[in-house]
Design an enzyme around this catalytic site. Sequence first.
Site, PDB file in Angstrom:
ATOM      1  CD  GLU A 175     130.556 115.071  51.275  1.00 16.65           C
ATOM      2  OE1 GLU A 175     131.170 114.338  50.477  1.00 16.65           O
ATOM      3  OE2 GLU A 175     130.615 116.321  51.248  1.00 16.65           O
ATOM      4  CB  CYS A 223     127.728 113.135  39.940  1.00 15.48           C
ATOM      5  SG  CYS A 223     126.635 112.243  38.822  1.00 15.48           S
ATOM      6  CB  CYS A 227     125.528 114.114  36.195  1.00 10.82           C
ATOM      7  SG  CYS A 227     127.264 114.028  36.610  1.00 10.82           S
ATOM      8  CE  LYS A 282     123.810 117.261  32.495  1.00 11.75           C
ATOM      9  NZ  LYS A 282     125.266 117.329  32.425  1.00 11.75           N
ATOM     10  CE1 TYR A 336     131.277 116.874  28.607  1.00 12.31           C
ATOM     11  CE2 TYR A 336     133.428 117.889  28.708  1.00 12.31           C
ATOM     12  CZ  TYR A 336     132.635 116.795  28.428  1.00 12.31           C
ATOM     13  OH  TYR A 336     133.198 115.644  27.988  1.00 12.31           O
ATOM     14  CD  GLU A 362     126.066 119.450  30.004  1.00 14.88           C
ATOM     15  OE1 GLU A 362     126.343 118.355  29.511  1.00 14.88           O
ATOM     16  OE2 GLU A 362     126.094 119.655  31.239  1.00 14.88           O
ATOM     17  CG  HIS A 390     114.416 101.555   8.134  1.00 15.87           C
ATOM     18  ND1 HIS A 390     115.100 102.690   7.751  1.00 15.87           N
ATOM     19  CD2 HIS A 390     113.213 101.604   7.523  1.00 15.87           C
ATOM     20  CE1 HIS A 390     114.331 103.389   6.942  1.00 15.87           C
ATOM     21  NE2 HIS A 390     113.186 102.761   6.781  1.00 15.87           N
ATOM     22  CD  GLU A 437     117.902 103.556   9.105  1.00 19.04           C
ATOM     23  OE1 GLU A 437     117.983 102.634   8.290  1.00 19.04           O
ATOM     24  OE2 GLU A 437     116.829 104.109   9.417  1.00 19.04           O
TER      25      GLU A 437
END
Length: 455
Positions: A34, A42, A47, A50, A178, A182, A436, A441
Amino acid sequence: MAYDFDLFVIGAGSGGVRAARVASGHGAKVAIAESFRIGGACVIRGCVPKKILVYASRFADSFADAVAFGWTVGPTSFDWPTLVRAKEKEISRLSEIYAANLDRAKVAIFRAHARVTGPNQIALADGQRFTARHILIATGGRPALHPRVEGLEHAVTSNEMFDLPVFPRRLLVIGGGYIAVEFACLFRRLGAEVTVALRGANILRGFDEDMRAGLRDEMTRAGVQFRFGRLPSLIRPEGASRRVTMTDGETLEVDTILLATGREPYTMGLGLESAGVALADNGAVKVDARSTSNVPSIHAVGDVTDRIALTPVAIREGHWLADRLFGGAAREVNYDAVATAVFTTPEIGTVGLTEDAARARYAIVDIYKTSFRPMKATITGGADRIVMKLVVDGETDRLLGAHILGADAGEIIQALAVAVKMGATKADLDDTMPVHPTAAEELVTMRERTARHVR
Ligand code: NDP
């Protein structure tokens, strides 16, 4: 032939890390390289940060709503550097957990850029060279830099947005996908003046039309300004701000321009062509249903393959691939009915076919739709509405799709996705006792069909 590793993964994001850990669990000798921070888009600049910003932004509504419920709220103010620090602390913690998990799984970590130099060969930027029985490309994507207008270098991408040194009081977002919606929603609630400019006539192409229209209206109500069918044609810096000339001649002066016009697979500089790996025109690694490229020892998962660019999909692809290569499993990832959420305010939660997509594929399509005021809004006097839509195969009664616009839509759709995936019918929903009082619902109490489309 003896290899240095059974699996060498390039890219320690969601898909790569999962594949490395699972492969190692099956007894494989695994390495991962890496060049940036462990965790991938992410965790580091997608993600996770964000969602932290989304939480921060929603306090604006809570402070306003609280008064109607009897609270006295003193003067509020927002400090961007505090939020950036809190966000940084959390993503650093997660990145360290990812690294620790790899360590625990005995995966060798190389913090360097890696390049493929042959079907079984890898070279690191620091000069080290390795051989591997299998190579996994999991390098993800990066922001696409278009439209190519003069001065685009004065815009930023989502990569930089999370760490802006100064909060942008005036933000121009380019794009309507997206990322665009956002960021537009969350920066608006954090106090910015936000304009969204996009080439299309509405946001979120590909989503159900009622979700698109509903979110556009809610964003407009929250003060986001739209420029549909218009894009910048020229960007010029003016001191700390940017002067933007739009294609219709309008000029805008803003502090920050966010370019959110898609992401593209990140294969540049990986040496894949020289290893004989076939790439698509946009640079994506072409893979078969089991995530293997045309070179049998080279595989790819996640955004770099340009299938469905979502974290859970990359994780599943990485997991199944490692199970197949080293665990004797033969599963293929099922891409049907992948649920997703757009973390705007209000949120969109969606799974399965839109009304239009269902009409194109099925002879009879039944629609059940409801739009109502959430209970909280009855006290606050807010004009917000929740929209829910079920798309049903009129011949078999099977649920083909579900779409929700409103608070917690992401949470609700996760549960409903199980039903869609299992082939639930509208009658199964009707047979389910409602919880409920909830908004969800309504999903099991929509008795009246609102439309029937017959081909
Ligand atoms: P999207 O594909 O969602 O949206 C791209 C936007 O840019 C669209 O409005 C598109 O317009 C526009 N666009 C593309 N090319 C051009 C161009 N040349 N000129 C002008 N406009 C252009 O991409 P994002 O960058 O927003 O997000 C990338 C991916 O990341 C998403 O598709 C999603 O898979 C993932 N993601 C998921 C999130 C989540 O799950 N909540 C959050 C963020 C990202 P048009 O519609 O006309 O093509």
